[in-house]
Design an enzyme around this catalytic site. Structure first.
Site, PDB file in Angstrom:
ATOM      1  N   GLU A 162      -2.221  -7.254   7.293  1.00  0.00           N
ATOM      2  CA  GLU A 162      -0.897  -7.167   7.899  1.00  0.00           C
ATOM      3  C   GLU A 162      -0.813  -8.048   9.145  1.00  0.00           C
ATOM      4  O   GLU A 162      -1.842  -8.402   9.747  1.00  0.00           O
ATOM      5  CB  GLU A 162      -0.587  -5.706   8.249  1.00  0.00           C
ATOM      6  CG  GLU A 162       0.758  -5.451   8.920  1.00  0.00           C
ATOM      7  CD  GLU A 162       1.962  -5.873   8.075  1.00  0.00           C
ATOM      8  OE1 GLU A 162       2.039  -7.062   7.690  1.00  0.00           O
ATOM      9  OE2 GLU A 162       2.841  -5.028   7.833  1.00  0.00           O
ATOM     10  N   HIS A 213       0.821  -1.210   0.000  1.00  0.00           N
ATOM     11  CA  HIS A 213       0.000   0.000   0.000  1.00  0.00           C
ATOM     12  C   HIS A 213       0.860   1.268   0.000  1.00  0.00           C
ATOM     13  O   HIS A 213       2.046   1.258   0.352  1.00  0.00           O
ATOM     14  CB  HIS A 213      -0.932   0.006   1.214  1.00  0.00           C
ATOM     15  CG  HIS A 213      -0.193   0.073   2.526  1.00  0.00           C
ATOM     16  ND1 HIS A 213       0.302   1.249   3.054  1.00  0.00           N
ATOM     17  CD2 HIS A 213       0.141  -0.899   3.415  1.00  0.00           C
ATOM     18  CE1 HIS A 213       0.898   1.007   4.207  1.00  0.00           C
ATOM     19  NE2 HIS A 213       0.816  -0.297   4.449  1.00  0.00           N
TER      20      HIS A 213
END
Length: 209
Positions: free
Chosen positions: A84, A11
């Site tokens: 994550e 990201h």
């Protein structure tokens, strides 16, 4: 033989990245202005690639990083397996010298091969490895999706790359990452190969690294 092409990106930048605040699966932050520019530059560079599917984690920073492709009408799926790693009690806090020493100690423990050790209150690489397996099986079960885009997160991406490229998890830090970097992989039906490694050339035209 057809080749499945996988474009795997991290990201774009968030304020947490900028301020050295720990983000993990429990922090659902948004891209900051720099992150939005990075996403726009990546989109401009790769908008003509005929993606069959966009996969992201369930976290907003990953979705916002590929929103341009979603807006084109490309089918999008969110998978929690791509989230994550959970950094436990340190999520959402600024890294102090004491916490930094603990963090680097954990990383060294993992590099020493003890990847089953969880960070305090959080996950281990082994746990992330296991929750990624269903996604990998799903992705490989869809041969009609010949070109796919995956957006996820730094540590989780390193673990996924170990799985796809058959590296032991203790080697995960060999895979570098930067905000909105690209790993381009090819899958022949039996193994993955790397065509681009932590590539950020799409960002350099405007210096938005």
């Amino acid at each position: 033989m057809s080749i499945k092409k996988v474009y795997l990106i991290r990201h774009g930048q968030t304020d947490y990245n900028l301020q050295s605040i720990v983000q993990g699966s429990g922090v659902d932050s948004h891209l900051n202005d720099t992150g939005q520019r990075q996403a726009a530059l990546f989109f401009e560079h790769y908008k003509d690639v005929p993606f069959d599917k966009v996969y992201t984690s369930t976290l907003q920073r990953s979705i916002e990083s590929v929103q341009g492709f979603i807006d084109l009408g490309i089918t999008h799926e969110r998978h929690a397996g791509l989230n994550e790693i959970n950094w436990g009690t340190r999520e959402g806090s600024r890294v102090t010298p004491e916490e930094d020493a603990y963090y680097h100690g954990i990383l060294q423990t993992w590099c020493d091969g003890e990847t089953g050790v969880c960070i305090e209150g959080g996950e281990s690489p082994d746990l992330v490895f296991e929750r990624q397996k269903p996604f990998i099986e799903l992705m490989l079960s869809r041969p009609e999706e010949e070109t796919i885009l995956i957006c996820m997160h730094g540590r989780a991406m390193r673990i996924l790359l170990c799985q796809l490229l058959r590296y032991p998890l203790r080697c995960m830090d060999e895979f570098q990452h930067k905000n909105l970097c690209l790993y381009q992989l090819n899958y022949t039906g039996s193994m993955f190969s790397v065509e681009k490694y932590c590539d950020v050339t799409h960002l350099q035209q405007a210096g938005a690294r």
